[in-house]
Scaffold this motif. Sequence first.
Motif, PDB file in Angstrom:
ATOM      1  N   LEU A 151      40.780  77.285 140.220  1.00  0.00           N
ATOM      2  CA  LEU A 151      41.778  76.607 139.396  1.00  0.00           C
ATOM      3  C   LEU A 151      41.153  75.726 138.322  1.00  0.00           C
ATOM      4  O   LEU A 151      41.829  75.348 137.367  1.00  0.00           O
ATOM      5  CB  LEU A 151      42.687  75.759 140.303  1.00  0.00           C
ATOM      6  N   GLY A 152      39.893  75.421 138.455  1.00  0.00           N
ATOM      7  CA  GLY A 152      39.231  74.632 137.435  1.00  0.00           C
ATOM      8  C   GLY A 152      39.189  75.326 136.079  1.00  0.00           C
ATOM      9  O   GLY A 152      39.055  74.670 135.039  1.00  0.00           O
ATOM     10  N   ARG A 153      39.323  76.645 136.073  1.00  0.00           N
ATOM     11  CA  ARG A 153      39.327  77.383 134.805  1.00  0.00           C
ATOM     12  C   ARG A 153      40.523  76.999 133.941  1.00  0.00           C
ATOM     13  O   ARG A 153      40.457  77.069 132.714  1.00  0.00           O
ATOM     14  CB  ARG A 153      39.324  78.884 135.062  1.00  0.00           C
ATOM     15  N   LEU A 154      41.615  76.624 134.582  1.00  0.00           N
ATOM     16  CA  LEU A 154      42.772  76.162 133.808  1.00  0.00           C
ATOM     17  C   LEU A 154      42.441  74.885 133.049  1.00  0.00           C
ATOM     18  O   LEU A 154      42.883  74.695 131.903  1.00  0.00           O
ATOM     19  CB  LEU A 154      43.972  75.938 134.730  1.00  0.00           C
ATOM     20  N   LEU A 155      41.676  74.015 133.681  1.00  0.00           N
ATOM     21  CA  LEU A 155      41.275  72.780 133.009  1.00  0.00           C
ATOM     22  C   LEU A 155      40.311  73.070 131.854  1.00  0.00           C
ATOM     23  O   LEU A 155      40.447  72.500 130.764  1.00  0.00           O
ATOM     24  CB  LEU A 155      40.620  71.836 134.021  1.00  0.00           C
ATOM     25  N   ILE A 156      39.356  73.965 132.101  1.00  0.00           N
ATOM     26  CA  ILE A 156      38.371  74.283 131.066  1.00  0.00           C
ATOM     27  C   ILE A 156      39.036  74.965 129.873  1.00  0.00           C
ATOM     28  O   ILE A 156      38.841  74.584 128.714  1.00  0.00           O
ATOM     29  CB  ILE A 156      37.271  75.192 131.637  1.00  0.00           C
ATOM     30  N   PRO A 179      49.628  71.445 128.550  1.00  0.00           N
ATOM     31  CA  PRO A 179      50.389  71.981 129.682  1.00  0.00           C
ATOM     32  C   PRO A 179      49.520  72.791 130.642  1.00  0.00           C
ATOM     33  O   PRO A 179      49.703  72.719 131.857  1.00  0.00           O
ATOM     34  CB  PRO A 179      51.446  72.862 129.002  1.00  0.00           C
ATOM     35  N   GLN A 180      48.556  73.549 130.098  1.00  0.00           N
ATOM     36  CA  GLN A 180      47.670  74.320 130.965  1.00  0.00           C
ATOM     37  C   GLN A 180      46.763  73.394 131.777  1.00  0.00           C
ATOM     38  O   GLN A 180      46.538  73.619 132.975  1.00  0.00           O
ATOM     39  CB  GLN A 180      46.818  75.276 130.129  1.00  0.00           C
ATOM     40  N   MET A 181      46.260  72.358 131.140  1.00  0.00           N
ATOM     41  CA  MET A 181      45.434  71.392 131.867  1.00  0.00           C
ATOM     42  C   MET A 181      46.239  70.674 132.938  1.00  0.00           C
ATOM     43  O   MET A 181      45.766  70.481 134.067  1.00  0.00           O
ATOM     44  CB  MET A 181      44.845  70.373 130.885  1.00  0.00           C
ATOM     45  N   PHE A 182      47.467  70.299 132.608  1.00  0.00           N
ATOM     46  CA  PHE A 182      48.338  69.654 133.587  1.00  0.00           C
ATOM     47  C   PHE A 182      48.618  70.591 134.757  1.00  0.00           C
ATOM     48  O   PHE A 182      48.628  70.167 135.915  1.00  0.00           O
ATOM     49  CB  PHE A 182      49.647  69.238 132.922  1.00  0.00           C
ATOM     50  N   ALA A 183      48.820  71.880 134.455  1.00  0.00           N
ATOM     51  CA  ALA A 183      49.084  72.864 135.510  1.00  0.00           C
ATOM     52  C   ALA A 183      47.897  72.961 136.460  1.00  0.00           C
ATOM     53  O   ALA A 183      48.067  72.999 137.688  1.00  0.00           O
ATOM     54  CB  ALA A 183      49.387  74.225 134.891  1.00  0.00           C
ATOM     55  N   GLY A 184      46.690  73.003 135.903  1.00  0.00           N
ATOM     56  CA  GLY A 184      45.506  73.074 136.752  1.00  0.00           C
ATOM     57  C   GLY A 184      45.375  71.857 137.648  1.00  0.00           C
ATOM     58  O   GLY A 184      45.126  71.990 138.857  1.00  0.00           O
TER      59      GLY A 184
END
Length: 240
Positions: free
Chosen positions: A168-173, A182-187
């Motif tokens: 799930l860290g890939r969403l943050l990256i 929104p993608q960072m928040f989702a991660g």
Amino acid sequence: MNLLSYLLDPANWPGGGKIIDLLLQHLTYTAAAVVIGALIAIPVGILIGHTGRGSFLVIGTSNAARAIPTLGLLVLVVVLLGTGIEKIVPVLAILALPAILTATAAGIGGADREAVHAARAIGLTETQIVAQVEWPLALPLVISGLRSATLQVVATATVAAFAAGGGLGRLLISGQRQNDYPQMFAGAALIAGLAIVLDVLLSGVGWLAGRTTRARRAVDRAVLQAEQDTDTPSRSEALT
């Protein structure tokens, strides 16, 4: 900006590289690392707790693991060995070792001494004492150690994305690179939610183990009391 837009978009859930795929990767990293850590730490913890020797190993391992820079170690492993789950998981397993080792050693070493002495008195071997007396009594504390290790690995597995891993860290990256909040928040939300779910599940397992242990202690005390009550008249008769 709607921070929930990424989570609420059905297109972001199925398929390769999407939420479900990354969630399964994160769970795989976590489960594999904790299992490897447990396979190493539990036998060593049992040996230390049962014999009372090697306590320095518990302290040294805990301090050394806490001092390791996780991101630096992950990057070094990737540079030297390449990417892949078989490269990332051993690094995460190192982080799982201290909590499991400490909890196991403390649980075995802190088992009810009266029960241990009674087991020796009736002729049980040391292996039988560990398996039938100390391990069941230590199990709630061991599960607590597994719980702590799992939560630490879940959080740290996020860093695996920085070392060309998955999870799930890939969403943050990806969100940071694209300024996609929104993608960072989702991660972040998914990682926190996963940690909460695993914590609740392991807490439930620990509660059941503790309840079983309390019942076992009550039975053991009743048996010991019955044996003492049986021995007392015999001694009195012998004196008379």
